[in-house]
Scaffold this motif. Sequence first.
Motif, mmCIF file in Angstrom:
data_model
loop_
_atom_site.group_PDB
_atom_site.id
_atom_site.type_symbol
_atom_site.label_atom_id
_atom_site.label_comp_id
_atom_site.label_asym_id
_atom_site.label_seq_id
_atom_site.Cartn_x
_atom_site.Cartn_y
_atom_site.Cartn_z
ATOM 1 N N THR A 115 1.297 -6.157 9.039
ATOM 2 C CA THR A 115 1.674 -5.317 8.789
ATOM 3 C C THR A 115 2.969 -4.744 8.859
ATOM 4 N N SER A 116 3.772 -4.688 7.825
ATOM 5 C CA SER A 116 5.393 -4.793 7.591
ATOM 6 C C SER A 116 5.962 -2.898 8.942
ATOM 7 N N LYS A 117 6.633 -2.812 8.936
ATOM 8 C CA LYS A 117 7.226 -1.724 9.522
ATOM 9 C C LYS A 117 7.281 -0.301 8.525
ATOM 10 N N ARG A 174 0.704 -1.270 0.058
ATOM 11 C CA ARG A 174 0.378 -0.082 -0.333
ATOM 12 C C ARG A 174 0.762 0.783 -0.254
ATOM 13 N N ILE A 175 0.551 2.322 -0.597
ATOM 14 C CA ILE A 175 1.153 3.596 -1.413
ATOM 15 C C ILE A 175 0.180 4.356 -0.523
ATOM 16 N N LYS A 176 0.698 5.036 0.077
ATOM 17 C CA LYS A 176 -0.367 6.237 0.817
ATOM 18 C C LYS A 176 0.708 8.146 0.543
ATOM 19 N N ALA A 182 4.040 -2.723 3.415
ATOM 20 C CA ALA A 182 3.352 -4.253 3.355
ATOM 21 C C ALA A 182 2.094 -5.642 4.063
ATOM 22 N N ILE A 183 1.294 -6.152 3.797
ATOM 23 C CA ILE A 183 0.935 -7.076 4.750
ATOM 24 C C ILE A 183 0.213 -8.344 3.983
ATOM 25 N N ASP A 184 1.043 -9.356 4.715
ATOM 26 C CA ASP A 184 1.456 -10.689 4.261
ATOM 27 C C ASP A 184 -0.085 -11.204 4.866
ATOM 28 N N LYS A 185 -0.151 -12.289 4.310
ATOM 29 C CA LYS A 185 -1.116 -13.555 3.855
ATOM 30 C C LYS A 185 -1.824 -13.691 5.820
ATOM 31 N N ALA A 186 -1.128 -13.272 5.865
ATOM 32 C CA ALA A 186 -1.486 -13.402 7.744
ATOM 33 C C ALA A 186 -1.703 -12.809 8.648
ATOM 34 N N LYS A 187 -1.680 -11.278 7.785
ATOM 35 C CA LYS A 187 -2.230 -10.115 8.454
ATOM 36 C C LYS A 187 -1.620 -9.423 9.289
#
Length: 109
Positions: free
Chosen positions: A65-67, A22-24, A58-63
């Motif tokens: 969220t990265s830093k 995701r880009i914000k 980035a959000i992985d399949k286990a939900k």
Amino acid sequence: MFCSFSHSFKVTGKAEAGSKVRIKAGNKTLGTGTATSKGTFSVEISKQKAKTKLSVTAIDKAKNTSKTKTVTVIDKTAPAAPTVKTVYDCNIKVTGKAEPSGNSNSKYR
């Protein structure tokens, strides 16, 4: 590594394979994409002004969220050509207008 320029309409980089990227800009989401099986991504966004700060997560399949990685849009747009007033053989100064805060060079031929 993330890359974003004022003349580009995408952000590219690496993230966990299959994760959602995701880009914000501030609280506004500009775009989302999915990292490939090799962990690369390319997310299309609208053109941003130079010096805009973008937040990338980035959000992985286990939900999970990265830093947040923050990147700044770099100004790669060339300025308009300066305007120069007529120069006569008796002038000791060349005057005109150029982009504010820009550098101007002149050569005598």
